[in-house]
Structure formats: structure tokens, C-alpha cells
Design an enzyme around this catalytic site. Structure first.
Site: not given
Ligand SMILES: [Zn+2]
Length: 131
Positions: A51, A53
Site C-alpha cells: 500500500c 502508506e
Molecule cells: Zn494498506
């Protein structure tokens, strides 16, 4: 004043998301003014997808910065809904981001809200839990 919505939206076009077509971007603002960026990177073997992040925060640490250097975290999801970090990212952020650091989350319409890790993961797993 920096328009993080426009920055995040442009950054999200760099996401590698041929499977979900769900583009996500993240910007970590550091105390010295540095902006560290990340996007989601998918893989044909879905479970190794990472992801935005986590690509962002991994880079923060790679550059030699740490939790204390991070003053704000921005996130953008290419969605009409208000997004939020997945469970895996919540645990990742819990360890590497200050629990009271503001996390400003935008959707593709520009709607946003601000939260913190304390709100997103109130009983996060820590190294103390290993003792
Ligand atoms: Zn994530």
C-alpha cells in the site's frame, strides 16, 4: 500554502494498480520541510502488493528519518468514498508514526478528514506485547 489534495491526486497517477485500478498516494511531511511520497504497488501475486502508506513510510526510514521527524501524514484514495488505511497499514503506521500525528485523508472529490493513529488503532500491538 501547499495544496496537498492536488499534489496527492497527481502523485496517485504513479500508482501501479493494474488489477484493482484503485490508485492511492501518500505524502509524509517532515519537520525539516521534506515531503516523502509513496504510492500503492500491486503484483500479480496479490499478497505481495504494498500500500501507499507503507511505501511512503519505508522510504522515510530509508532516508534516515524517524518517527520524531514526521509532523503530518497525507493520504489520498482514488474513490468517491472516504478512505482509510487497511488493517495491515494501521499496524505498520502504529509502530512507525507518532500516535498523535495528524493524518489527513482525501478522496477523489477533495473531501477530507483528519484522524490519528490513536483513533485508527486504539489497542495497537507493540514490542511491549512481546515481553
Ligand atoms: Zn494498506
Amino acid at each position: 500554502m501547499t495544496n496537498y489534495f492536488e499534489k496527492l491526486k497527481l502523485l496517485s497517477t504513479k500508482a501501479y494498480a493494474p488489477y484493482s485500478n484503485f490508485h492511492v498516494s501518500a505524502i509524509c511531511l517532515l519537520a525539516d520541510g521534506t515531503e516523502v511520497k509513496g504510492v500503492n504497488i500491486e503484483n500479480a501475486a496479490y499478497s505481495v502488493t504494498i500500500c501507499a502508506e507503507r511505501t511512503c513510510l519505508a522510504q522515510v526510514y530509508t532516508l534516515g528519518y524517524q518517527k520524531k521527524d514526521i509532523i503530518k501524514f497525507f493520504l489520498y484514495t482514488d474513490s468517491n468514498q472516504q478512505g482509510s488505511p487497511c488493517g495491515t497499514c494501521r499496524q505498520f503506521l502504529w509502530e512507525l508514526l507518532g500516535h498523535d500525528v495528524p493524518i489527513e485523508i482525501y478522496n477523489q472529490k477533495g473531501d477530507s478528514y483528519v484522524t490519528t493513529m490513536q483513533d485508527l488503532l486504539p489497542y495497537g500491538f507493540t514490542k511491549e506485547d512481546l515481553e
